[in-house]
Structures are given as structure tokens and as C-alpha cells.
Write a protein that holds these residues in place. Structure first.
Motif, PDB file in Angstrom:
ATOM      1  N   ARG A  84       0.810  -1.214   0.000  1.00  0.00           N
ATOM      2  CA  ARG A  84       0.000   0.000   0.000  1.00  0.00           C
ATOM      3  C   ARG A  84       0.850   1.274   0.000  1.00  0.00           C
ATOM      4  N   ALA A  85       2.166   1.113  -0.018  1.00  0.00           N
ATOM      5  CA  ALA A  85       3.057   2.268   0.085  1.00  0.00           C
ATOM      6  C   ALA A  85       3.307   2.942  -1.261  1.00  0.00           C
ATOM      7  N   PHE A  86       2.800   2.377  -2.342  1.00  0.00           N
ATOM      8  CA  PHE A  86       3.024   2.923  -3.675  1.00  0.00           C
ATOM      9  C   PHE A  86       1.799   2.619  -4.536  1.00  0.00           C
ATOM     10  N   ALA A  87       1.631   3.406  -5.588  1.00  0.00           N
ATOM     11  CA  ALA A  87       0.583   3.096  -6.566  1.00  0.00           C
ATOM     12  C   ALA A  87       1.035   1.886  -7.379  1.00  0.00           C
ATOM     13  N   SER A  88       0.091   1.066  -7.795  1.00  0.00           N
ATOM     14  CA  SER A  88       0.473  -0.118  -8.558  1.00  0.00           C
ATOM     15  C   SER A  88      -0.365  -0.246  -9.823  1.00  0.00           C
ATOM     16  N   VAL A  89       0.256  -0.821 -10.827  1.00  0.00           N
ATOM     17  CA  VAL A  89      -0.376  -1.167 -12.092  1.00  0.00           C
ATOM     18  C   VAL A  89      -0.243  -2.671 -12.232  1.00  0.00           C
ATOM     19  N   PRO A 125      -4.757  -1.831  -7.215  1.00  0.00           N
ATOM     20  CA  PRO A 125      -4.105  -1.048  -8.260  1.00  0.00           C
ATOM     21  C   PRO A 125      -4.934   0.158  -8.693  1.00  0.00           C
ATOM     22  N   ILE A 126      -4.248   1.095  -9.355  1.00  0.00           N
ATOM     23  CA  ILE A 126      -4.951   2.227  -9.948  1.00  0.00           C
ATOM     24  C   ILE A 126      -5.367   1.917 -11.383  1.00  0.00           C
ATOM     25  N   ALA A 127      -4.793   0.864 -11.964  1.00  0.00           N
ATOM     26  CA  ALA A 127      -5.173   0.419 -13.307  1.00  0.00           C
ATOM     27  C   ALA A 127      -4.764  -1.030 -13.461  1.00  0.00           C
ATOM     28  N   THR A 128      -5.512  -1.768 -14.274  1.00  0.00           N
ATOM     29  CA  THR A 128      -5.188  -3.156 -14.566  1.00  0.00           C
ATOM     30  C   THR A 128      -5.182  -3.354 -16.072  1.00  0.00           C
TER      31      THR A 128
END
Length: 415
Positions: free
Chosen positions: A34-39, A156-159
Motif C-alpha cells: 500500500r506504500a506505492f501506486a500499482s499497475v 491497483p490504480i489500473a489493470t
């Protein structure tokens, strides 16, 4: 036992689907994911290439980016890249050690009743590494499937789902629809999904899951890469580049600034070795390495080779669970002889069994069985100074280790 020996000892537990172990581990670690945005990137083929392009573009945009991929070719550190560079071994050792101590505590208090798998621990270690490095956005490649893959604990912010084809049917299902449903397990409520070109059966299965979860589906095509130079060779990379473009534009719209110039740079020069990767030795001999490890990948490699009037010998190994007959049906018409060998993993298929299948597919083909990889390369080079090596990522790793040129320049292409 040192941390990396501990990690490799977990390979004996093989593949185990489910999110219970990884969920408990990341919770005990304080949720590093949860410490970074993920794709989140899934797909049968192309997911590694898309991951590499997106990560390269994010770096070109000035973002502190990371990527997590699997498997590695030669060195475990290849799986964990920050700012375009594989992490150093001491950092990996420290991260694995933290995960191991967390696992030991969870085993002691009964939270975990079984040992986690190699992939579960490497995934947790990736999250730890990326948190430690204060990564802004990480591009995470699914290991296998999606729904129950250890990477699927992220929000994620996008998949994206790059493609759907037959592979790993034992684990994912025997129809395109079933495979698509497993991969669509990464779809999250309200999180947009970019999909590459799909067969109707797979497209319908994914659309149904996206509709249930209120996730917008964005369709990408090779045309989305028009006007861009795609550095990874092979016609199939236009489709992967189209997915990367749509995904990067989506990230830009969702608050992660990725200007057009960064997309141009990311598509033109991603680092993704072992995929239509030409390596030239000092004496002028040449090998084309490709990680074609399923029928769709073999077809993409065959299409690339078809354009070359000069037929080359093929050094080939495959895993026991792969559809070797279909791979041979695609590849043997575009090579002039076959040398079957064995990769250095217990999952590698018996070379004599592979040769028997090949003789059935192409009775007039010159076929040699040479179980030792180094001897197989020598036999191929005696036939031609230009050879092809394909059929398994593990075989490519063996070859790259032999020639000692894993960091050498070469044209790279997609998974």
C-alpha cells in the motif's frame, strides 16, 4: 540457512494458488504493497513486454518507478527493478530475511499452517523492496493466472489483460473463457481495465466480470501505437505497444503525469532481454533467443522467422506441461533442423519424448537429441553460424549463463 538459500528451498512446494498466505504475510509486514501506486498486468503472452514498456515510460516521465516480473533469466535480482536497474543482492537478501522472520513468527503463532511458496515470498520481498526505495508507482506482472496469484493482494490504480491464449491449462482451465475468467480475477471494483485484442469468447468472459465489478473496459489495438517507434522487434509487439499506450494515457488521466515524449521513449527503448533477442559472439556467430514457451508465442516467433529467407537450426527445450506438438507445428516449417535439449530444471521435458513428437509433426526434418545445452549449441553452430534458441525461458537462462552476455546489447522483444 542464509536468506536466499531459504528462498530457493521453497521451490519444493511448487505452485499453490490462493491469497491466504500472502495476505497474512503482507498484513504482518504492515502492508508494504500500500506504500506505492500499482499497475497490475496479466495476460497469456505480452505481459512482460507491456510491463517493460510502461515501466520505461514512467522512468522517462521522471517517476520513481519499479517493476516486478517473473521468472528471471540468469539472476534472481532481475525480477526486481527500480529506476530501470535490477536491485542489488544485499538489498534483496535483507528483504527476504525480513519476510522469512515474519513467516517464522506467523508459523509459530499458528496464523500460517503451511510454508509459503517461493513466489509468495518473492512477491512479499518485492513489496518490501519497493516500499524501502520509496517507489512512486510499481508495474506488477502476474505470475500465473490472476485471480489467485500472489500479486493479487494489491489495490491497483489500473489493470490490464494483454492477451488470452492456451497455456497452463492444468491450472487455468481448458477453454479460452475459463482462462479469461481466471485472468480477469485481477479486475477491481471501479478500477479501469485495458485489454488487448481478444477472441470473442475471452472478451465476453472478461466483459461480464468487469460489468459485475463496475470496471470500465478500455480496448487497445495495434493502431494505438501508430506513429510510435516500437523498439521490441516482431509484428506482435505492435499490439503490446497499443496496450502500453492506452495504459500510460490512462495513468496520466488518473494523476500520474506521463507526457507524450515519455511514452515515445518508453516504447522505443524498453529493456526486456530474451525475447527476439539477437546476440552476436566475438567470432561473428549469432543466436536469436526467444522465450516462445506456448503455442501463441511459438506462432509469433514463426512469423518473425518466416520473413527471413535463410533458414536456421533451432535449439529447443520445453517444460513437461507445454503443448510441444502445437509449438513444433508452428516452428518446424520455418527452421532447417532441430536440436532438442533439456533445460536445467526438473520441469524440463525429456528430450527423446520431444524428439518423437517432432518426428511425428515433421517426418523429413533433421532432428538431433543432445541433452546437454552447451553440446546442443555446438551442434547447431556446426550447421550454421546463425541459430535460434527457443521453447523455454529456463533454456534461455541456461544459454545466457553459458555465453556470459546477459547484459550485452541486443534487440529484445515480447514475452
Amino acid at each position: 540457512m542464509d536468506p536466499l538459500s531459504y528462498l530457493f528451498s521453497l521451490e519444493q512446494f511448487g505452485i499453490k494458488f490462493g491469497l491466504e498466505n500472502i495476505s497474512a504475510i503482507v498484513a504482518a509486514l504492515g502492508h508494504p504493497e500500500r506504500a506505492f501506486a500499482s499497475v497490475h498486468v496479466a495476460g497469456t503472452n505480452g505481459k512482460g513486454s507491456v510491463t517493460a514498456m510502461v515501466d520505461a515510460a514512467l522512468g522517462a516521465a521522471g517517476r520513481r518507478s519499479a517493476r516486478y516480473t517473473s521468472p528471471h533469466l540468469v539472476d534472481l535480482t532481475e525480477r526486481f527493478t527500480i529506476d530501470g536497474r535490477a536491485i542489488d543482492e544485499p538489498s534483496l537478501v535483507a528483504a527476504v530475511d525480513r519476510v522469512r522472520r515474519t513467516v517464522d513468527a506467523l508459523r509459530a503463532d499458528g496464523t500460517l499452517d503451511v510454508q509459503p511458496t517461493f513466489f509468495e515470498v518473492t512477491t512479499a520481498a518485492a513489496f518490501e523492496l519497493f516500499r524501502d526505495a520509496r517507489v512512486e508507482v510499481a508495474v506488477l506482472e502476474v505470475g500465473l493466472g490472476g485471480r489467485l496469484d500472489a500479486t493479487n493482494v494489491v489495490s491497483p490504480i489500473a489493470t490490464t489483460i494483454t492477451s488470452i491464449a492456451f497455456d497452463h491449462q492444468l491450472h487455468l482451465g481448458t477453454t479460452l473463457g475459463a482462462i479469461a475468467r481466471e485472468k480477469a480475477g485481477i479486475v477491481k471494483p471501479g478500477v479501469p481495465l485495458v485489454v488487448g485484442p481478444l477472441e470473442r469468447e475471452a472478451e465476453d468472459a472478461i466483459a461480464a466480470i468487469a460489468a459485475e465489478r463496475g470496471a470500465e473496459v478500455i480496448h487497445a489495438s495495434p493502431a494505438d501505437a501508430d506513429g510510435f517507434v516500437v523498439g521490441l522487434p516482431g509484428d506482435h509487439q505492435r499490439a503490446n505497444a497499443g496496450v502500453a499506450v492506452r495504459l500510460l494515457r490512462l495513468l496520466d488521466a488518473r494523476g500520474i503525469d506521463v507526457p507524450h515524449a515519455a511514452i515515445v521513449a518508453g516504447l522505443a527503448d524498453p529493456h526486456w532481454p530474451g525475447r527476439l533477442d539477437t546476440r552476436r559472439l566475438a567470432d561473428g556467430r549469432e543466436m536469436l533467443l526467444d522465450a516462445a514457451h506456448n503455442p501463441a508465442g511459438a506462432a509469433a516467433l514463426a512469423s518473425y522467422l518466416q520473413a527471413d529467407a535463410r533458414r536456421r537450426p533451432l535449439v529447443f527445450a520445453a517444460m513437461k506441461d507445454k503443448s510441444a506438438r502445437e509449438m513444433f507445428a508452428a516452428l518446424l516449417p520455418v527452421v532447417d533442423r532441430l536440436i532438442v535439449t533439456r533445460a536445467s530444471t526438473r520441469r524440463s521435458a525429456d528430450p527423446d519424448a520431444l524428439a518423437a513428437i517432432a518426428r511425428d509433426v515433421a517426418p523429413s526434418m533433421a532432428i538431433d537429441v543432445t541433452p546437454v545445452v552447451e553440446d546442443a549449441l555446438d551442434r547447431a553452430w556446426r550447421a550454421s553460424p546463425r541459430i535460434v534458441v527457443a521453447g523455454s525461458i529456463f533454456l534461455l537462462g541456461d544459454v545466457l549463463e553459458l555465453i556470459g552476455r546477459v547484459g550485452a546489447a541486443g534487440a529484445s522483444a515480447g514475452s
